[in-house]
Every structure is written in C-alpha cells, then in structure tokens.
Scaffold this active site. Sequence first.
Site, short mmCIF file in Angstrom:
data_model
loop_
_atom_site.label_atom_id
_atom_site.label_comp_id
_atom_site.label_asym_id
_atom_site.label_seq_id
_atom_site.Cartn_x
_atom_site.Cartn_y
_atom_site.Cartn_z
N GLN A 101 6.34 27.22 -24.75
CA GLN A 101 6.80 26.29 -23.70
C GLN A 101 6.20 24.91 -23.96
O GLN A 101 6.54 23.96 -23.27
CB GLN A 101 6.35 26.77 -22.32
CG GLN A 101 6.88 28.13 -21.94
CD GLN A 101 6.23 28.62 -20.66
OE1 GLN A 101 6.67 28.31 -19.55
NE2 GLN A 101 5.14 29.36 -20.81
N ASP A 104 3.65 20.04 -27.61
CA ASP A 104 2.66 19.27 -28.39
C ASP A 104 2.68 19.54 -29.90
O ASP A 104 1.99 18.87 -30.66
CB ASP A 104 1.23 19.55 -27.84
CG ASP A 104 0.88 21.05 -27.87
OD1 ASP A 104 0.10 21.49 -27.00
OD2 ASP A 104 1.40 21.78 -28.74
N HIS A 119 10.98 24.14 -24.47
CA HIS A 119 10.98 22.92 -23.66
C HIS A 119 10.97 21.66 -24.51
O HIS A 119 10.53 20.61 -24.06
CB HIS A 119 9.76 22.92 -22.72
CG HIS A 119 9.81 24.03 -21.71
ND1 HIS A 119 8.70 24.48 -21.04
CD2 HIS A 119 10.84 24.80 -21.28
CE1 HIS A 119 9.05 25.48 -20.23
NE2 HIS A 119 10.35 25.69 -20.36
N CYS A 127 18.29 8.97 -27.38
CA CYS A 127 18.90 8.07 -26.40
C CYS A 127 19.31 8.85 -25.14
O CYS A 127 20.00 9.87 -25.24
CB CYS A 127 20.13 7.40 -27.00
SG CYS A 127 21.04 6.36 -25.82
N CYS A 130 23.49 8.27 -25.10
CA CYS A 130 24.41 8.90 -26.10
C CYS A 130 23.74 10.02 -26.88
O CYS A 130 24.36 10.61 -27.78
CB CYS A 130 24.92 7.81 -27.07
SG CYS A 130 23.67 7.26 -28.24
N CYS A 151 23.93 2.30 -28.75
CA CYS A 151 24.65 1.97 -27.49
C CYS A 151 23.79 1.14 -26.54
O CYS A 151 24.23 0.79 -25.44
CB CYS A 151 25.09 3.26 -26.79
SG CYS A 151 23.70 4.10 -25.99
N GLY A 188 -1.75 32.02 -22.17
CA GLY A 188 -1.98 30.66 -21.67
C GLY A 188 -0.85 30.09 -20.85
O GLY A 188 -0.59 28.88 -20.91
N THR A 189 -0.19 30.95 -20.08
CA THR A 189 0.86 30.43 -19.20
C THR A 189 0.73 31.03 -17.80
O THR A 189 0.41 32.19 -17.63
CB THR A 189 2.28 30.70 -19.76
OG1 THR A 189 3.26 30.20 -18.85
CG2 THR A 189 2.53 32.17 -20.03
N PRO A 215 -7.64 33.47 -18.86
CA PRO A 215 -8.88 33.67 -18.09
C PRO A 215 -8.62 33.82 -16.60
O PRO A 215 -9.48 34.26 -15.84
CB PRO A 215 -9.70 32.42 -18.38
CG PRO A 215 -8.75 31.41 -18.90
CD PRO A 215 -7.59 32.12 -19.47
#
Length: 252
Positions: A101, A104, A119, A127, A130, A151, A188-189, A215
Amino acid sequence: MIEIPNELLIKLSKADSVVVLTGAGISAESGVKTFRDPDGLWAQFDPMELASIDGFMSNPQRVWSWYQHRVEIIHNVNPNPGHYAIAEMEKLFNHFVLITQNVDRLHHRAGSTNPIELHGNIIENHCFNCKKPFFGETNLPEGQIPRCDECGGLIRPSVVWFGEMLPYDALMKAEDESANCDVFFSIGTSAEVYPAANLPFIAKRNGATVVEVNPNITQISSYVDYRISAPSGEALPLLVEKFKDFLSFSIK
Ligand code: BV8
Ligand code: ZN
C-alpha cells in the site's frame, strides 16, 4: 524476545505460494512516518484535505508542497532490515508475491522485484487533466506547481487518493494472488483502508494461513492465525533466519 512459532515454520516449508501485504509500518524503521500512529502524518494533517481529489482541487499548492515535503523525506531515507528480509523471502518460495500500500518505493530499493503497488507511488507524477506522465522539473519555488507541457494542466503525484479507484490490474492481481496462496502475511498495516484491507479476508476465506506482523493490535488481529507482535525490522530478519535454519535442518 520475539517468538517465531515452529508450527508456522512447518507451514511455510510446505507452502507453494506466499503473499505479503505491507503498509506504512514496514517503512517506520526507515524514518518514514506512518499515517495513523500517534506521531503519524494524519495526526498533523487531515488526509481528506491532502490525500484526496477534492483536497487537491481546493488547494493544489498546499497538496503539491505536502507531497514534495514527503518526497524530500523519502529521498533521505533508506530501506530497513524489514524491507531486505522481504526481498530475501522472494528466493525462499516457489511462488512469492509482494503487495504494498506504500508509495515510497523502498521495497524496490531493497531489491524486491515487481511489487504490486495498490496505491501508486510518490516518485512519479502526471497531469491532473490529461493524465500524461510528467518528467519535467518539480523542484519549483514554494507555491508553484509544474504545468503539463501538453495541455497546461496541473501536475499531481501518481498516488491513489481517497475516493479514487485503485489501478484495476494491480487490484485484480492482488485479489487473485491472495485467494490462491498458502500463507498470507499482513505486515505494518492497520488494515483500515479498503479495498486493500479485504485481502487478508480473501486469503483466509480461501484457506490460507494468515500471519500478522505488527507491534500493535489492528482491525484484523482477532482473525489471524499467528501474530508476531514486534517491529517488522526485527521480526522479519529473524523469521528468515529461523526459516533458513529449519530448511537446512530438515534437508539433513
Ligand atoms: C476506493 C496514497 C473506490 C496517498 C492512500 C467507509 C468504509 C470503508 C471504506 C470506505 C469508507 N469510506 C470511504 C471508503 C473508501 C476508502 C477507505 O478505505 N477509507 C478508510 C479510511 C475508511 N478507500 C478509498 O478511497 C480507496 N479507493 O475505495 O475507490 C471508491 C471510489 C469512490 C468513492 C468511494 C470508493 C483509495 C484508498 C487509497 C488512499 N491512498 N495512500 C498517500 O500516501 O498520500 S491510503 C494510505 O493508507 C497509505 O497508502 C497507507 O499505506 C494506507 C493504509 O495505511 P497503513 O499503511 O495501514 O498505515 P497506518 O498508519 O494506518 O498503519 C501503520 C501500521 O503500522 C499500524 O498498525 C502500526 O501499528 C504499524 N507499525 C508501526 N511501526 C511498525 C509497524 N508495523 C511493523 N513494524 C513497525 N516498526
Ligand atoms: Zn495535460
């Protein structure tokens, strides 16, 4: 003392397909703030104002500079032992898929091949109008936003904002891999953001062993088969080491 259950090592030794889903917590030990931890990004900013289309349209300068601030942080951090352990796990199973997700790209820098990015990523831009990919200068004076050379539209980061659909192919592949794996790791989510948060349930419903590395307690903690309640930067290298020992012992 972090416990890696022997039963889990046995299940992993019999697993053909292993899927890992990561969230912001895997990057915490690299120094990248998570979203919902007490000192996280959302503690200071409102995600709906900064990580949404409405937020961008109502104040593009603020959103653009917030992302440039985060890009700056990410350029100054490195993958941590948790990222490297996941890259190592890839070599230990017949079929291994990493779904993240995170935006980075620290998994890429740690050597994971081809993570599924649900994500998007914060490194690339396109852009708003466009959709043309943008490779021009992004380091402009505060308050200025790059413009599309096609554009003239505003340039935005290539992340998935709240209220935006996830990339179709990425989501379909993530759901399919989760439905067909033997062991599913949620690492970690907080398991609060959908549709990514559906994946552990899809795996469990299809008979996978679900392992959480975190944790803290999360939305899925009461559903998982194993919980390793520790930072991923410590738990994952230990898991890889114990599993390699287990494999070499069982070969003898
Ligand atoms: C969509 C990119 C269709 C941008 C992000 C009501 C109910 C259900 C769903 C919804 C709802 N209302 C709206 C929705 C849909 C919404 C959603 O799920 N909202 C939630 C908040 C309720 N989802 C969407 O909008 C998605 N799109 O559904 O499209 C649609 C279309 C139109 C209208 C409706 C629906 C798009 C979601 C993607 C949003 N983009 N990021 C950016 O980065 O700026 S989300 C953001 O959250 C990040 O991507 C992040 O990865 C993700 C999930 O957060 P986590 O990674 O879990 O991070 P968090 O801080 O929460 O948790 C960190 C965990 O790590 C903690 O548990 C902590 O304990 C742990 N940890 C800390 N240190 C460590 C550690 N673990 C291990 N080791 C450590 N050292
Ligand atoms: Zn354009």
